[in-house]
Scaffold this active site. Structure first.
Site: not given
Length: 245
Positions: A14, A62
């Site tokens: 991340d 996503n």
């Protein structure tokens, strides 16, 4: 005294977008730097004797991101395969892709198939890339596959269902790392990380390196892993206990 080394490390990579934003660059640049960090980290894990690394590259959620970013990520997949495949293959890395492949293009699927084929005999370390993956999806697809092959309800144990999970080729992760400062699992390997040691760091993924990996391993080594059990405490040997013996 040697440091305990996890056999399997799972990583939520991340912070790519924020890394780029801090430098006033397009988010895509951060994703590209993230690929470099991945290659660097896989090599570092192999050097430390870690056998499996599983990374969260693209979640099933996503797809909600801007179309331009998603398109760039798909293109980056193809570039990454062509640029790094030979290097990783020569260093003994076996690559597996886990996730729902139906939503990606035939070109991307073909690249993944070629990657797996060319590295299938490598044994130094196994890199599993979770792409279009979600932990809940994984449990559901495993149940569906078990039903499809006719597994009777009374035979559907945890071990049996585990045979149908996307990561059935690897042991459960010992260590779960998330970079970028967020403190949550985000639907990654929900079944497999039931007993993983969790390590969260503020380091953005493109900046992740040897020091951050070693810090995570040190955290893992310091944990007392009982898996729900209780370790028998050692009673100090005193004059009373000696005489009683």
């Amino acid at each position: 005294m040697s440091t305990a080394i996890p056999r399997h490390v799972a990583i939520v990579m991340d912070g790519n977008g924020r890394w780029a934003n801090k430098r006033f660059m397009p988010r895509f640049v951060g994703h590209k730097q993230g690929v470099d960090a991945l290659v660097r980290t896989v090599k570092a894990c192999a050097d430390r004797g870690i056998e499996y690394v599983t990374v969260f590259a693209f979640s099933s959620e996503n797809w909600k991101r801007p179309e331009e970013e998603v398109s760039g990520l798909m293109g980056l997949v193809l570039v990454a395969v062509s640029k790094y495949l030979a290097k990783l293959a020569s260093e003994g890395v076996r690559i597996r892709i886990v996730g729902d492949r139906e939503a990606v293009s035939s070109q991307v699927r073909a690249a993944w198939d070629e990657t797996e084929r060319r590295t299938e005999h490598n044994e130094r370390i196994t890199l599993s890339v979770a792409f279009n993956y979600g932990g809940r999806w994984d449990v559901v697809q495993a149940c569906r596959r078990a039903i499809e092959v006719g597994v009777p309800a009374h035979e559907l144990t945890e071990a049996r269902l585990g045979e149908f999970m996307a990561l059935s080729h690897a042991p459960d992760p010992d260590l779960f790392i998330r970079t970028g400062g967020e403190v949550r699992i985000s639907n990654f390997l929900l079944w497999q990380v039931a007993y993983s040691e969790l390590h969260f760091t503020d380091c953005l993924w493109p900046d992740f390196g040897d020091a951050e990996l070693d810090a995570a391993i040190a955290t893992f080594a310091a944990r007392d892993r009982r898996f729900g059990g209780v370790k028998t405490a050692l009673v100090p040997l005193t004059a009373d206990t000696r005489s009683a013996a």
